[in-house]
Scaffold this motif. Sequence first.
Motif, short mmCIF file in Angstrom:
data_model
loop_
_atom_site.label_atom_id
_atom_site.label_comp_id
_atom_site.label_asym_id
_atom_site.label_seq_id
_atom_site.Cartn_x
_atom_site.Cartn_y
_atom_site.Cartn_z
N VAL A 82 0.85 -1.19 0.00
CA VAL A 82 0.00 0.00 0.00
C VAL A 82 0.89 1.25 0.00
O VAL A 82 0.65 2.18 -0.77
CB VAL A 82 -0.96 0.01 1.20
CG1 VAL A 82 -1.79 1.29 1.24
CG2 VAL A 82 -1.88 -1.22 1.17
N PRO B 200 -2.61 0.26 8.86
CA PRO B 200 -3.55 -0.85 8.86
C PRO B 200 -4.42 -0.74 10.11
O PRO B 200 -4.09 0.02 11.03
CB PRO B 200 -2.63 -2.07 8.95
CG PRO B 200 -1.46 -1.58 9.75
CD PRO B 200 -1.29 -0.13 9.35
N TYR C 177 -6.45 1.18 5.83
CA TYR C 177 -7.05 0.01 5.20
C TYR C 177 -7.36 -1.03 6.26
O TYR C 177 -6.73 -1.08 7.32
CB TYR C 177 -6.14 -0.57 4.11
CG TYR C 177 -4.83 -1.12 4.60
CD1 TYR C 177 -4.70 -2.46 4.96
CD2 TYR C 177 -3.71 -0.31 4.71
CE1 TYR C 177 -3.50 -2.97 5.42
CE2 TYR C 177 -2.52 -0.80 5.16
CZ TYR C 177 -2.41 -2.13 5.52
OH TYR C 177 -1.21 -2.63 5.99
N MET D 175 -12.27 -0.55 6.13
CA MET D 175 -11.50 0.48 5.43
C MET D 175 -10.54 1.23 6.34
O MET D 175 -10.11 2.34 6.04
CB MET D 175 -12.41 1.43 4.67
CG MET D 175 -13.26 0.70 3.63
SD MET D 175 -14.24 1.79 2.62
CE MET D 175 -13.04 2.20 1.36
N MET E 233 -8.78 5.54 1.74
CA MET E 233 -9.35 4.41 2.48
C MET E 233 -9.53 3.22 1.56
O MET E 233 -10.08 3.35 0.47
CB MET E 233 -10.67 4.82 3.13
CG MET E 233 -10.50 6.00 4.08
SD MET E 233 -11.94 6.35 5.07
CE MET E 233 -11.70 5.20 6.39
N PHE E 234 -9.08 2.05 2.06
CA PHE E 234 -9.12 0.83 1.27
C PHE E 234 -9.67 -0.33 2.09
O PHE E 234 -9.39 -0.44 3.28
CB PHE E 234 -7.71 0.50 0.76
CG PHE E 234 -7.16 1.58 -0.12
CD1 PHE E 234 -7.47 1.61 -1.48
CD2 PHE E 234 -6.37 2.59 0.40
CE1 PHE E 234 -6.98 2.62 -2.29
CE2 PHE E 234 -5.87 3.61 -0.40
CZ PHE E 234 -6.18 3.62 -1.75
N SER E 235 -10.43 -1.18 1.42
CA SER E 235 -11.06 -2.33 2.07
C SER E 235 -10.28 -3.61 1.79
O SER E 235 -9.90 -3.87 0.64
CB SER E 235 -12.49 -2.49 1.54
OG SER E 235 -13.03 -3.73 1.96
N ASP F 89 -10.25 -4.28 -2.18
CA ASP F 89 -9.02 -3.68 -2.70
C ASP F 89 -7.79 -4.60 -2.58
O ASP F 89 -6.69 -4.19 -2.97
CB ASP F 89 -8.74 -2.36 -1.99
CG ASP F 89 -9.84 -1.34 -2.26
OD1 ASP F 89 -10.15 -1.12 -3.44
OD2 ASP F 89 -10.39 -0.78 -1.29
N PHE G 3 -2.45 -6.16 -3.17
CA PHE G 3 -3.11 -4.86 -3.24
C PHE G 3 -3.46 -4.51 -4.68
O PHE G 3 -2.59 -4.33 -5.53
CB PHE G 3 -2.21 -3.78 -2.64
CG PHE G 3 -2.88 -2.44 -2.51
CD1 PHE G 3 -4.05 -2.30 -1.79
CD2 PHE G 3 -2.31 -1.32 -3.09
CE1 PHE G 3 -4.67 -1.06 -1.65
CE2 PHE G 3 -2.92 -0.08 -2.95
CZ PHE G 3 -4.10 0.06 -2.24
N PRO H 278 -6.22 -1.89 -5.78
CA PRO H 278 -7.33 -1.00 -5.40
C PRO H 278 -8.35 -0.80 -6.51
O PRO H 278 -7.99 -0.75 -7.69
CB PRO H 278 -6.62 0.31 -5.08
CG PRO H 278 -5.35 0.26 -5.84
CD PRO H 278 -4.96 -1.19 -5.90
N SER I 91 -11.82 3.45 -4.73
CA SER I 91 -10.94 3.58 -3.57
C SER I 91 -9.68 4.37 -3.94
O SER I 91 -9.22 5.23 -3.18
CB SER I 91 -10.55 2.22 -3.02
OG SER I 91 -11.68 1.55 -2.50
#
Length: 191
Positions: A20, A83, A114, A118, A143-145, A149, A156, A158, A162
């Motif tokens: 990320v 995280p 993330y 998220m 913000m990432f799920s 993502d 990773f 995305p 996102s």
Amino acid sequence: MLKIAIITGSTRPGRNNAAVAQWVLEQAQQRNDASYELVDIADFNLPLLDEAFPAAYQNYQNEATKNWSAKIAEFDGYVFITPEYNHSIAPALANALSYLNAEFSNKAAGIVGYGSAMGARAVEHLRGILSELQLAHVQKTGMFSLFTDFENFSVFKPTEQSAASVQPMFDQLISWTTAMNTVRAGDMANA
């Protein structure tokens, strides 16, 4: 030119955090408004906080702390890649932040989170820590799920939606970093 650090938030072997952070760095390097550098907290081998004096004294005794301090002091602003561990930030990031104080003061920060939600809870916990360090954190957040993502929760990739969350964070960060440089210049003039 402004100098912005993109700081990893985990040291765990096999961590998603490094991917990320690298992706965020690549997005940043497509901009021409600052110099961006990846700073991996794992490279500093910071043990559980072991300095005898509070960070505000800047009376560092250990070489790892001195190296961490020197690196962080180089930058005008920061992007923290956090995280979500147990509804909060990773212990390694909390530990790394606890080592320093003045190095962060009156600078600006953006956050990329993330996790299963998220990273929202980690982001909110990190905001409290950054406030105490007198880091002006911007409202916009990347913000990432973990569900949408990350392929198999580990690679990773995305989504477009996102990925789009990062640019507004950078836009605010550049504005605030510029403003905080003025604040620090005023502090130095009054010293």
